[in-house]
Design a protein around this motif. Structure first.
Motif, PDB file in Angstrom:
ATOM      1  N   THR A 266      -5.571  13.177  -6.619  1.00  0.00           N
ATOM      2  CA  THR A 266      -6.054  13.431  -8.141  1.00  0.00           C
ATOM      3  C   THR A 266      -7.548  12.876  -8.284  1.00  0.00           C
ATOM      4  O   THR A 266      -8.032  12.356  -7.583  1.00  0.00           O
ATOM      5  N   SER A 267      -7.698  12.725  -9.440  1.00  0.00           N
ATOM      6  CA  SER A 267      -8.887  12.088 -10.269  1.00  0.00           C
ATOM      7  C   SER A 267      -8.619  10.440 -10.256  1.00  0.00           C
ATOM      8  O   SER A 267      -9.544   9.749 -10.679  1.00  0.00           O
ATOM      9  N   PHE A 268      -7.556   9.975  -9.839  1.00  0.00           N
ATOM     10  CA  PHE A 268      -7.266   8.736 -10.344  1.00  0.00           C
ATOM     11  C   PHE A 268      -8.390   7.704  -9.886  1.00  0.00           C
ATOM     12  O   PHE A 268      -8.644   6.891 -10.396  1.00  0.00           O
ATOM     13  N   PHE A 269      -8.841   7.670  -8.598  1.00  0.00           N
ATOM     14  CA  PHE A 269      -9.763   6.753  -8.359  1.00  0.00           C
ATOM     15  C   PHE A 269     -11.145   6.836  -8.479  1.00  0.00           C
ATOM     16  O   PHE A 269     -12.037   6.192  -8.104  1.00  0.00           O
ATOM     17  N   GLU A 270     -11.613   8.019  -9.169  1.00  0.00           N
ATOM     18  CA  GLU A 270     -12.810   8.231  -9.898  1.00  0.00           C
ATOM     19  C   GLU A 270     -13.315   7.257 -10.548  1.00  0.00           C
ATOM     20  O   GLU A 270     -14.526   6.956 -10.586  1.00  0.00           O
ATOM     21  N   SER A 271     -12.396   6.875 -11.754  1.00  0.00           N
ATOM     22  CA  SER A 271     -12.778   5.938 -12.551  1.00  0.00           C
ATOM     23  C   SER A 271     -12.102   4.596 -12.500  1.00  0.00           C
ATOM     24  O   SER A 271     -12.298   3.839 -13.697  1.00  0.00           O
ATOM     25  N   SER A 272     -10.968   4.498 -11.914  1.00  0.00           N
ATOM     26  CA  SER A 272     -10.223   3.320 -11.880  1.00  0.00           C
ATOM     27  C   SER A 272      -9.926   2.629 -10.593  1.00  0.00           C
ATOM     28  O   SER A 272     -10.161   3.108  -9.382  1.00  0.00           O
ATOM     29  N   ARG A 273      -9.925   1.265 -10.389  1.00  0.00           N
ATOM     30  CA  ARG A 273      -9.750   0.438  -9.373  1.00  0.00           C
ATOM     31  C   ARG A 273      -8.483  -0.074  -9.266  1.00  0.00           C
ATOM     32  O   ARG A 273      -7.787  -0.275 -10.466  1.00  0.00           O
ATOM     33  N   LEU A 274      -7.833   0.244  -8.283  1.00  0.00           N
ATOM     34  CA  LEU A 274      -6.069  -0.383  -8.199  1.00  0.00           C
ATOM     35  C   LEU A 274      -6.006  -1.402  -7.315  1.00  0.00           C
ATOM     36  O   LEU A 274      -6.624  -1.771  -6.362  1.00  0.00           O
ATOM     37  N   ALA A 275      -5.272  -2.503  -7.894  1.00  0.00           N
ATOM     38  CA  ALA A 275      -4.920  -3.783  -7.679  1.00  0.00           C
ATOM     39  C   ALA A 275      -3.492  -3.982  -7.179  1.00  0.00           C
ATOM     40  O   ALA A 275      -2.624  -3.624  -8.085  1.00  0.00           O
ATOM     41  N   ASN A 276      -3.274  -4.576  -6.033  1.00  0.00           N
ATOM     42  CA  ASN A 276      -1.851  -4.994  -6.094  1.00  0.00           C
ATOM     43  C   ASN A 276      -1.964  -6.366  -5.372  1.00  0.00           C
ATOM     44  O   ASN A 276      -2.267  -6.510  -4.012  1.00  0.00           O
ATOM     45  N   PHE A 277      -1.385  -7.401  -5.922  1.00  0.00           N
ATOM     46  CA  PHE A 277      -1.719  -8.741  -5.479  1.00  0.00           C
ATOM     47  C   PHE A 277      -0.738  -9.407  -4.553  1.00  0.00           C
ATOM     48  O   PHE A 277      -0.760 -10.599  -4.161  1.00  0.00           O
ATOM     49  N   ASP A 278       0.403  -8.678  -4.718  1.00  0.00           N
ATOM     50  CA  ASP A 278       1.657  -9.207  -3.947  1.00  0.00           C
ATOM     51  C   ASP A 278       2.093  -8.793  -2.661  1.00  0.00           C
ATOM     52  O   ASP A 278       2.375  -9.545  -1.912  1.00  0.00           O
ATOM     53  N   THR A 279       1.967  -7.573  -2.498  1.00  0.00           N
ATOM     54  CA  THR A 279       2.716  -6.746  -1.259  1.00  0.00           C
ATOM     55  C   THR A 279       1.373  -5.823  -0.773  1.00  0.00           C
ATOM     56  O   THR A 279       1.750  -5.225   0.185  1.00  0.00           O
ATOM     57  N   GLY A 280       0.462  -5.453  -1.512  1.00  0.00           N
ATOM     58  CA  GLY A 280      -0.527  -4.448  -1.289  1.00  0.00           C
ATOM     59  C   GLY A 280      -1.343  -4.299   0.144  1.00  0.00           C
ATOM     60  O   GLY A 280      -1.713  -3.511   0.678  1.00  0.00           O
ATOM     61  N   GLY A 281      -1.426  -5.863   0.358  1.00  0.00           N
ATOM     62  CA  GLY A 281      -2.076  -5.903   1.568  1.00  0.00           C
ATOM     63  C   GLY A 281      -1.097  -6.069   2.931  1.00  0.00           C
ATOM     64  O   GLY A 281      -1.572  -6.529   4.103  1.00  0.00           O
ATOM     65  N   ASN A 282       0.048  -5.620   2.631  1.00  0.00           N
ATOM     66  CA  ASN A 282       0.871  -5.674   4.084  1.00  0.00           C
ATOM     67  C   ASN A 282       0.268  -4.832   4.965  1.00  0.00           C
ATOM     68  O   ASN A 282      -0.330  -3.693   4.866  1.00  0.00           O
ATOM     69  N   TYR A 283       0.767  -5.204   6.163  1.00  0.00           N
ATOM     70  CA  TYR A 283       0.431  -4.320   7.563  1.00  0.00           C
ATOM     71  C   TYR A 283       0.867  -2.920   7.532  1.00  0.00           C
ATOM     72  O   TYR A 283       0.030  -1.985   7.971  1.00  0.00           O
ATOM     73  N   GLU A 284       2.078  -2.775   6.929  1.00  0.00           N
ATOM     74  CA  GLU A 284       2.450  -1.140   6.788  1.00  0.00           C
ATOM     75  C   GLU A 284       1.469  -0.428   6.086  1.00  0.00           C
ATOM     76  O   GLU A 284       1.279   1.081   6.052  1.00  0.00           O
ATOM     77  N   VAL A 285       0.822  -1.081   4.956  1.00  0.00           N
ATOM     78  CA  VAL A 285      -0.153  -0.460   4.080  1.00  0.00           C
ATOM     79  C   VAL A 285      -1.266  -0.084   4.886  1.00  0.00           C
ATOM     80  O   VAL A 285      -1.841   0.871   4.757  1.00  0.00           O
ATOM     81  N   MET A 286      -2.071  -1.118   5.482  1.00  0.00           N
ATOM     82  CA  MET A 286      -3.117  -0.858   6.317  1.00  0.00           C
ATOM     83  C   MET A 286      -2.674   0.106   7.221  1.00  0.00           C
ATOM     84  O   MET A 286      -3.756   0.938   7.435  1.00  0.00           O
ATOM     85  N   LEU A 287      -1.648   0.409   7.852  1.00  0.00           N
ATOM     86  CA  LEU A 287      -1.364   1.434   8.812  1.00  0.00           C
ATOM     87  C   LEU A 287      -1.262   2.789   8.073  1.00  0.00           C
ATOM     88  O   LEU A 287      -1.891   3.802   8.572  1.00  0.00           O
ATOM     89  N   ALA A 288      -0.757   2.741   7.008  1.00  0.00           N
ATOM     90  CA  ALA A 288      -0.816   4.046   6.363  1.00  0.00           C
ATOM     91  C   ALA A 288      -2.085   4.384   5.783  1.00  0.00           C
ATOM     92  O   ALA A 288      -2.172   5.666   5.552  1.00  0.00           O
ATOM     93  N   LEU A 289      -2.849   3.612   5.480  1.00  0.00           N
ATOM     94  CA  LEU A 289      -4.211   4.030   5.097  1.00  0.00           C
ATOM     95  C   LEU A 289      -5.118   4.742   5.500  1.00  0.00           C
ATOM     96  O   LEU A 289      -6.064   5.557   5.453  1.00  0.00           O
ATOM     97  N   GLY A 290      -4.906   4.766   7.131  1.00  0.00           N
ATOM     98  CA  GLY A 290      -5.707   5.522   8.211  1.00  0.00           C
ATOM     99  C   GLY A 290      -6.925   5.152   7.997  1.00  0.00           C
ATOM    100  O   GLY A 290      -7.367   3.876   7.898  1.00  0.00           O
ATOM    101  N   SER A 291      -7.942   6.020   8.229  1.00  0.00           N
ATOM    102  CA  SER A 291      -9.507   5.555   8.337  1.00  0.00           C
ATOM    103  C   SER A 291     -10.225   5.888   7.256  1.00  0.00           C
ATOM    104  O   SER A 291     -11.392   5.888   7.069  1.00  0.00           O
ATOM    105  N   ASN A 292      -9.457   6.536   6.330  1.00  0.00           N
ATOM    106  CA  ASN A 292     -10.196   6.936   4.927  1.00  0.00           C
ATOM    107  C   ASN A 292      -9.434   6.606   3.781  1.00  0.00           C
ATOM    108  O   ASN A 292      -8.904   7.286   3.044  1.00  0.00           O
ATOM    109  N   PRO A 293      -9.363   5.215   3.387  1.00  0.00           N
ATOM    110  CA  PRO A 293      -8.541   4.910   2.337  1.00  0.00           C
ATOM    111  C   PRO A 293      -9.203   5.214   1.072  1.00  0.00           C
ATOM    112  O   PRO A 293     -10.510   5.551   0.977  1.00  0.00           O
ATOM    113  N   PRO A 294      -8.312   5.308  -0.137  1.00  0.00           N
ATOM    114  CA  PRO A 294      -8.926   5.186  -1.360  1.00  0.00           C
ATOM    115  C   PRO A 294     -10.014   4.311  -1.798  1.00  0.00           C
ATOM    116  O   PRO A 294     -10.039   3.134  -1.208  1.00  0.00           O
ATOM    117  N   PRO A 295     -11.200   4.243  -2.465  1.00  0.00           N
ATOM    118  CA  PRO A 295     -12.131   3.555  -2.886  1.00  0.00           C
ATOM    119  C   PRO A 295     -11.588   2.379  -3.644  1.00  0.00           C
ATOM    120  O   PRO A 295     -10.780   2.619  -4.627  1.00  0.00           O
TER     121      PRO A 295
END
Length: 438
Positions: A266-295
């Motif tokens: 969607t257009s979600f990342f065109e004007s908003s930044r997304l923050a997750n301070f407790d769990t978002g940096g987990n390795y399973e997330v890094m794995l799922a982001l692939g080589s083209n993560p949202p900005p």
């Protein structure tokens, strides 16, 4: 008034999103109990651990068992001294259900004579088991769940936690947002979190932390999908309509990955930044982001494979990889820390291993853990029984050093441990509201 979108139950595209985690889409069957460490006849104490070993959160249970095995190996190698305590550790599948976990906990006490409970991923499960610990005077060491209500609002003598709680993570997040506001002038913020205790506690903690820092912002929306929601499309559309500069989320695990995948279409990342301070940096997330993560992602977690860059953290990460053939999620570090903390308390209370003496030992615990930067040693805050540690928040950058993930976090901003302890007056106020005692 901010918009609110509670409890929609929608179905569709997201059912396949969890395959992107590299995990099975079909839930594994319930697991039989696992016994580790000393046999019953030789054990000095018995520890009853509860983790989800089946269902969508099973990776956290699997990694926790691996973390426990690493802790036992380090104890045998003399990490805490030449005569490690003889620990009998039982792991049961709590199925992420509070009533079921309570029955397991009661059986641990009645049948296994457990002096400790440990683990739990769901804060709802942990709250229920904490009440058993309080009434039975069994020490409970939380290794994964994170609601600050357990350490602030409803703390009792027998509860301790050895990984970030929602206050710690959001106190660091508020500091990051305060700095970012000075740099970018952001003003409008929305929040989305799971509609149970952890999500609501996270939002409370973030708002109170921002208020303490004097950060002014417009709250443009609060959104509350159910835990394990398969389709976030209605929530994403509603968030986009509010035009936030920053969206903070307390979604975790597969829920967070599903949200990311759906928002990216969607257009979600065109004007908003997304923050997750407790769990978002987990390795399973890094794995799922692939080589083209949202900005523009701003992420942290309760443990990072690439921070801190210390001998202790490298040993933990490489030890896990050597044992399991993959890199750990933060659940592994939490379980490792829990067993090391319990071992320290058992050693300090020898030879009687009196429960009250072990509580006293935990209240004064200082313990070097994988998350500790050089020059810092984790310790327990006596007023909350919460472990005190620094927090690092970063951005997603290309990094192939932890395959198969193609990205990791970097550009760290690190926040001092002492700055993340809740103010005593706040703790007293929250306990007064709950009827607790300081």
């Amino acid at each position: 008034m901010p918009k609110s979108l509670p409890g929609l139950c929608l179905h569709g595209l997201a059912r396949a999103a969890f395959a992107l985690l590299g995990l099975a889409t079909l839930a594994p069957a319930a697991q039989a109990r696992i016994e580790l460490g000393a046999p019953a006849a030789e054990a000095e104490v018995t520890i009853g651990c509860m983790y989800p070993m089946s269902g969508r959160a099973a990776i956290y249970g699997k990694d926790s068992v691996a973390g426990i095995k690493l802790a036992l190996a380090d104890l045998k190698a003399g990490t805490l001294g030449p005569k490690p305590p003889k620990l009998r550790i039982i792991v049961e599948d709590d199925r992420s259900k509070a009533a079921y976990a309570v029955r397991i906990a009661e059986d641990f006490v009645r049948q296994d004579k457990a002096k400790f409970f440990c683990g739990m991923v769901s804060s709802g499960v942990a709250q229920a088991v904490s009440e058993v610990a309080r009434t039975q005077k069994v020490i409970m060491v939380g290794t994964d769940h994170a609601s600050s209500r357990l350490t602030m609002d409803a703390l009792h003598r027998y509860y301790f936690r050895v990984s970030n709680d929602s206050w710690t993570s959001n106190a660091a997040g508020a500091r990051y947002l305060a700095e970012l506001q000075k740099e970018t002038g952001w003003k409008r913020m929305a929040f989305i979190g799971p509609d149970y205790d952890y999500g609501h506690a996270s939002w409370t903690d973030l708002r109170e932390s921002l208020q303490l820092l004097g950060v002014a912002y417009d709250n443009v929306g609060e959104f509350w999908p159910k835990l394990y929601e398969p389709d976030y499309s209605a929530y994403i559309s509603a968030i986009v309509e509010t035009k936030p500069d920053i969206v903070v989320t307390a979604l975790w695990g597969g829920d967070f990955v599903a949200f990311l995948r759906q928002a990216a279409t969607t257009s979600f990342f065109e004007s908003s930044r997304l923050a997750n301070f407790d769990t978002g940096g987990n390795y399973e997330v890094m794995l799922a982001l692939g080589s083209n993560p949202p900005p523009g992602l701003i992420l942290s977690a309760r443990h990072h494979n690439n921070w801190p860059e210390t001998e202790g953290n490298r040993a933990f990460v490489t030890g896990f990889h050597a044992s399991e053939g993959r890199y750990p999620t933060y659940a592994a570090a939490g379980a490792y820390s829990g067993i090391m903390a319990i071992a320290s308390a058992v050693t300090a209370s020898a030879p009687r291993h009196d429960v009250e003496a072990m509580v006293d030992a935990l209240e004064t615990l200082r313990l070097k853990l994988p998350k500790d930067p050089d020059g810092f040693t984790s310790y327990i805050d006596k007023s909350t029984h919460q472990i005190v540690q620094p927090m690092a928040i970063g951005k997603v950058v290309p990094n192939a050093a932890f395959p198969p993930a193609k990205v990791m976090l970097a550009d760290w901003r690190v926040y001092a441990a002492e700055d993340l302890i809740p103010p005593p007056e706040l703790v007293r106020r929250r306990r007064a509201v709950m009827g607790g005692k300081p």
